[in-house]
Enzyme design. Structure first.
Site, mmCIF file in Angstrom:
data_model
loop_
_atom_site.group_PDB
_atom_site.id
_atom_site.type_symbol
_atom_site.label_atom_id
_atom_site.label_comp_id
_atom_site.label_asym_id
_atom_site.label_seq_id
_atom_site.Cartn_x
_atom_site.Cartn_y
_atom_site.Cartn_z
ATOM 1 N N ASP A 1 1.080 -1.261 0.041
ATOM 2 C CA ASP A 1 -0.095 0.156 0.073
ATOM 3 C C ASP A 1 0.796 1.279 0.085
ATOM 4 O OD1 ASP A 1 -2.885 1.010 1.994
ATOM 5 O OD2 ASP A 1 -1.556 2.225 0.684
ATOM 6 N N GLU B 1 30.375 6.004 5.521
ATOM 7 C CA GLU B 1 30.349 4.704 5.588
ATOM 8 C C GLU B 1 30.192 3.733 4.611
ATOM 9 O OE1 GLU B 1 26.506 3.201 7.333
ATOM 10 O OE2 GLU B 1 25.995 5.345 7.790
ATOM 11 N N CYS C 1 26.389 6.701 10.760
ATOM 12 C CA CYS C 1 25.855 8.072 10.205
ATOM 13 C C CYS C 1 26.462 9.189 10.979
ATOM 14 C CB CYS C 1 24.206 7.838 10.194
ATOM 15 S SG CYS C 1 23.468 6.897 9.300
ATOM 16 N N THR D 1 13.868 3.099 2.372
ATOM 17 C CA THR D 1 14.944 4.022 3.021
ATOM 18 C C THR D 1 15.960 4.141 2.432
ATOM 19 O OG1 THR D 1 15.545 2.505 4.815
ATOM 20 C CG2 THR D 1 13.433 3.539 5.127
ATOM 21 N N SER E 1 16.773 -1.128 15.683
ATOM 22 C CA SER E 1 17.272 0.111 15.343
ATOM 23 C C SER E 1 16.369 1.406 15.577
ATOM 24 C CB SER E 1 17.722 0.176 13.860
ATOM 25 O OG SER E 1 16.488 0.303 12.918
ATOM 26 N N HIS F 1 18.838 13.185 12.857
ATOM 27 C CA HIS F 1 19.018 12.243 11.593
ATOM 28 C C HIS F 1 17.959 11.591 11.251
ATOM 29 C CE1 HIS F 1 20.821 9.041 9.577
ATOM 30 N NE2 HIS F 1 20.255 8.292 10.493
ATOM 31 N N LYS G 1 8.812 10.229 15.240
ATOM 32 C CA LYS G 1 8.522 9.451 16.409
ATOM 33 C C LYS G 1 9.433 9.817 17.615
ATOM 34 C CE LYS G 1 8.877 5.105 14.014
ATOM 35 N NZ LYS G 1 8.440 3.734 13.780
ATOM 36 N N ASN H 1 17.583 8.497 2.785
ATOM 37 C CA ASN H 1 18.591 8.237 3.669
ATOM 38 C C ASN H 1 20.033 8.789 3.158
ATOM 39 O OD1 ASN H 1 20.335 8.148 6.155
ATOM 40 N ND2 ASN H 1 19.571 6.076 6.411
ATOM 41 N N SER I 1 24.178 4.137 13.742
ATOM 42 C CA SER I 1 23.940 2.823 14.435
ATOM 43 C C SER I 1 25.293 2.130 14.954
ATOM 44 C CB SER I 1 23.537 1.780 13.488
ATOM 45 O OG SER I 1 22.109 2.353 13.055
HETATM 46 P P1 HMG Z 1 8.729 -2.366 8.030
HETATM 47 O O1 HMG Z 1 8.853 -3.460 8.963
HETATM 48 O O2 HMG Z 1 8.646 -2.833 6.660
HETATM 49 O O3 HMG Z 1 7.795 -1.470 8.413
HETATM 50 O O4 HMG Z 1 10.122 -1.669 7.959
HETATM 51 P P2 HMG Z 1 6.476 -1.578 9.530
HETATM 52 O O5 HMG Z 1 5.683 -2.478 9.297
HETATM 53 O O6 HMG Z 1 7.145 -1.059 10.873
HETATM 54 O O7 HMG Z 1 5.745 -0.255 9.107
HETATM 55 C C1 HMG Z 1 6.513 1.073 8.949
HETATM 56 C C2 HMG Z 1 5.236 2.322 9.578
HETATM 57 O O8 HMG Z 1 4.222 2.098 8.468
HETATM 58 C C3 HMG Z 1 4.554 1.723 10.693
HETATM 59 O O9 HMG Z 1 4.266 2.820 11.421
HETATM 60 C C4 HMG Z 1 3.151 1.389 10.133
HETATM 61 O O10 HMG Z 1 2.072 1.342 11.054
HETATM 62 C C5 HMG Z 1 3.059 2.229 8.877
HETATM 63 P P3 HMG Z 1 4.732 3.168 12.882
HETATM 64 O O11 HMG Z 1 4.480 2.157 13.724
HETATM 65 O O12 HMG Z 1 6.433 3.228 12.745
HETATM 66 O O13 HMG Z 1 4.535 4.340 13.263
HETATM 67 N N1 HMG Z 1 2.094 1.618 8.075
HETATM 68 C C6 HMG Z 1 1.377 2.471 7.392
HETATM 69 N N2 HMG Z 1 1.048 3.887 7.390
HETATM 70 C C7 HMG Z 1 0.136 4.512 6.608
HETATM 71 N N3 HMG Z 1 -0.663 3.731 5.625
HETATM 72 C C8 HMG Z 1 -0.267 2.318 5.266
HETATM 73 C C9 HMG Z 1 0.628 1.511 6.118
HETATM 74 N N4 HMG Z 1 1.141 0.689 6.487
HETATM 75 C C10 HMG Z 1 2.216 0.533 7.320
HETATM 76 N N5 HMG Z 1 -1.095 1.703 4.477
HETATM 77 C C11 HMG Z 1 11.720 -0.268 9.069
HETATM 78 C C12 HMG Z 1 10.397 -0.379 8.514
HETATM 79 C C13 HMG Z 1 12.011 1.299 9.170
HETATM 80 C C14 HMG Z 1 12.326 -1.214 10.160
HETATM 81 C C15 HMG Z 1 12.402 -0.547 7.650
HETATM 82 O O14 HMG Z 1 12.201 0.167 6.606
HETATM 83 C C16 HMG Z 1 14.083 -0.672 7.717
HETATM 84 O O15 HMG Z 1 14.629 -1.736 8.337
HETATM 85 N N6 HMG Z 1 14.674 0.704 7.440
HETATM 86 C C17 HMG Z 1 16.209 0.522 7.660
HETATM 87 C C18 HMG Z 1 16.542 0.819 9.147
HETATM 88 C C19 HMG Z 1 16.319 2.188 9.522
HETATM 89 O O16 HMG Z 1 16.162 3.232 9.034
HETATM 90 N N7 HMG Z 1 16.274 2.340 10.955
HETATM 91 C C20 HMG Z 1 16.048 3.461 11.575
HETATM 92 C C21 HMG Z 1 16.919 3.655 12.817
HETATM 93 S S1 HMG Z 1 18.446 3.227 12.726
HETATM 94 C C22 HMG Z 1 19.280 4.911 11.965
HETATM 95 O O17 HMG Z 1 18.581 5.649 12.043
HETATM 96 C C23 HMG Z 1 20.851 4.574 11.396
HETATM 97 C C24 HMG Z 1 20.642 4.421 10.210
HETATM 98 O O18 HMG Z 1 20.764 5.563 9.280
HETATM 99 C C25 HMG Z 1 22.243 3.692 9.946
HETATM 100 C C26 HMG Z 1 23.415 4.210 10.201
HETATM 101 O O19 HMG Z 1 23.649 4.955 11.172
HETATM 102 O O20 HMG Z 1 24.448 4.341 9.413
HETATM 103 C C27 HMG Z 1 19.758 3.530 9.475
#
Ligand code: HMG
Length: 388
Positions: free
Chosen positions: A29, A79, A111, A152, A201, A233, A242, A275, A308
């Site tokens: 979706d 990185e 990051c 992302t 994460s 970030h 959040k 990102n 991270s």
């Molecule tokens: P996921 O499991 O596919 O998604 O991965 P989800 O099921 O958690 O859904 C995401 C959100 O969309 C949820 O909202 C759902 O409710 C919503 P939340 O609970 O988060 O508020 N949702 C909807 N909303 C509206 N309409 C809809 C709908 N369906 C669902 N129809 C995840 C999400 C971020 C985990 C994934 O994308 C991922 O693994 N990303 C990479 C890791 C990441 O970005 N982590 C962030 C923190 S770590 C960080 O910032 C460091 C980093 O930059 C690296 C570094 O430091 O080098 C990553």
């Protein structure tokens, strides 16, 4: 003596993917990507761009001849560096035409690298007030086709000129820090794609944010009411939202309203780029300063950096009078507007392309890439960069 950000440059490649179309292609979706993740477009780097070329393109946007003579330190946060030995800073030093009596080094902690660079630059300038330091944050974020992290991804670079008597943001001396050995996101040496424990994460990010924010308040006596804006970030724009939610009730209602408005301004660029890892926080700052019109001299901006693995830091700065005249908003909007949309098939093709790993030479088609600095090819295991 005030030390801080004197100039900010930004570069992102000329390709993007529309997130609604990516969602359809992934049987998802679109609301999940557009609202749940909070991303509208995702920058995609062609093979002619890597972390070095992107950083050089961002640096060239801001450096004038005087800066090139005054810069005596180039600190490259990344990185997704291109060599295990040589630092990207040395290539950028050359491509940007910086005078030779300089130190050039690459810094890595996910990051967080560019933030570490800024703090090192502050110390260097405190001892050498005439110096200028070029800080770079440049990365290509890749998680894999059809992976949870795919929406992302992103690519881009930010270049910051740090100096005494800065014209944009004077940085406060206080910071709050946290380091903990955790495995929330990592990329083994053999892999060009990141591994991530997605939910962990997200939780770690919020825990680090609330911890360093509380410590910052204790150290400085400042509260949320003292902040005109907070930049985060942004691995994806919902993440900052959040984290903000975890503390926003601390502010008066009036301040809450204005902080929320500033947050929307601070994500405008990030939600159409994705990102960019080390540069992400500074792209958000740039977005706030170029897309918002409410901030005035002395306004305090909080900055939350997260890398991270993990290191978190909260620090802040105050805006300088007339900072608006040093921003390049129109140019950046033009760069974003002039990008070419890729079909999902084109994006997947580019995603799978890689440079040879068997020592063979490759010549890349640089004419199609409008950026001044490009990777022209690889010969004898040496990357050939050119400034067109
Ligand atoms: P996921 O499991 O596919 O998604 O991965 P989800 O099921 O958690 O859904 C995401 C959100 O969309 C949820 O909202 C759902 O409710 C919503 P939340 O609970 O988060 O508020 N949702 C909807 N909303 C509206 N309409 C809809 C709908 N369906 C669902 N129809 C995840 C999400 C971020 C985990 C994934 O994308 C991922 O693994 N990303 C990479 C890791 C990441 O970005 N982590 C962030 C923190 S770590 C960080 O910032 C460091 C980093 O930059 C690296 C570094 O430091 O080098 C990553």
């Amino acid at each position: 003596m005030e030390i801080g950000i004197d100039k900010i440059g930004f570069y992102t490649p000329h390709f993007y993917v529309d997130m609604e179309k990516l969602a359809h292609a992934r049987d998802t979706d679109p609301g999940k990507y557009l609202v749940g993740i909070g991303q509208e477009k995702m920058a995609v780097a062609p093979t002619t761009q890597d972390s070095v070329t992107m950083a050089a393109n961002a640096a060239l946007e801001i450096l004038d001849d005087e800066d090139k003579q005054a810069v005596d330190m180039v600190l490259f946060g990344t990185e997704t560096g291109v060599d295990h030995s040589k630092s990207g800073a040395v290539w950028v030093h050359h491509l940007a035409g910086i005078q030779p009596r300089a130190r050039a080094v690459e810094l890595k902690q996910a990051c967080y690298g560019a933030t570490a660079a800024i703090q090192l630059a502050m110390g260097h300038i405190a001892l050498n007030p005439e110096s200028k330091v070029l800080v770079l944050g440049s990365d290509i974020a890749k998680y894999g086709l059809r992976s949870g992290g795919e929406p992302t991804q992103g690519a881009g670079a930010v270049a910051l000129l740090i100096s005494a008597n800065p014209r944009i943001l004077a940085l406060d001396k206080e910071q709050a820090l946290l380091t903990e050995d955790i495995m929330d996101f990592w990329r083994p040496i053999h892999s060009d794609k990141a591994f991530v424990d997605g939910k962990f994460s997200n939780e770690s990010y919020i825990k680090f944010f609330t911890t360093v924010w509380n410590e910052y308040k204790e150290k400085t006596g400042r509260t949320l009411d003292d902040m005109a804006a907070i930049c985060f970030h942004l691995p994806y724009t919902k993440m900052g939202r959040k984290a903000f939610r975890a503390i926003i009730d601390e502010a008066s209602e009036e301040v809450q309203e204005s902080l929320k408005e500033r947050y929307e301004e601070s994500i405008a660029y990030n939600k159409v780029v994705g990102n960019i890892y080390t540069g992400s926080l500074y792209l958000s700052l740039l977005s706030l300063l170029e897309q918002g019109e409410e901030l005035t001299e002395g306004a305090r901006i909080g900055l939350f950096s997260y890398g991270s693995g993990a290191v978190g830091e909260f620090f802040s700065g105050t805006l300088k009078a007339g900072y608006q005249q040093y921003m390049l908003g129109e140019k950046h909007q033009e760069m974003l507007d002039n990008r070419k949309e890729l079909s999902i098939e084109e994006y997947e093709d580019i995603f799978e392309q890689s440079l040879p790993t068997d020592g063979s030479a490759i010549e890349l088609e640089v004419e199609e890439d409008p950026a001044p600095v490009v990777l022209a090819g690889v010969r004898d295991e040496i990357r050939e960069y050119i400034n067109k």
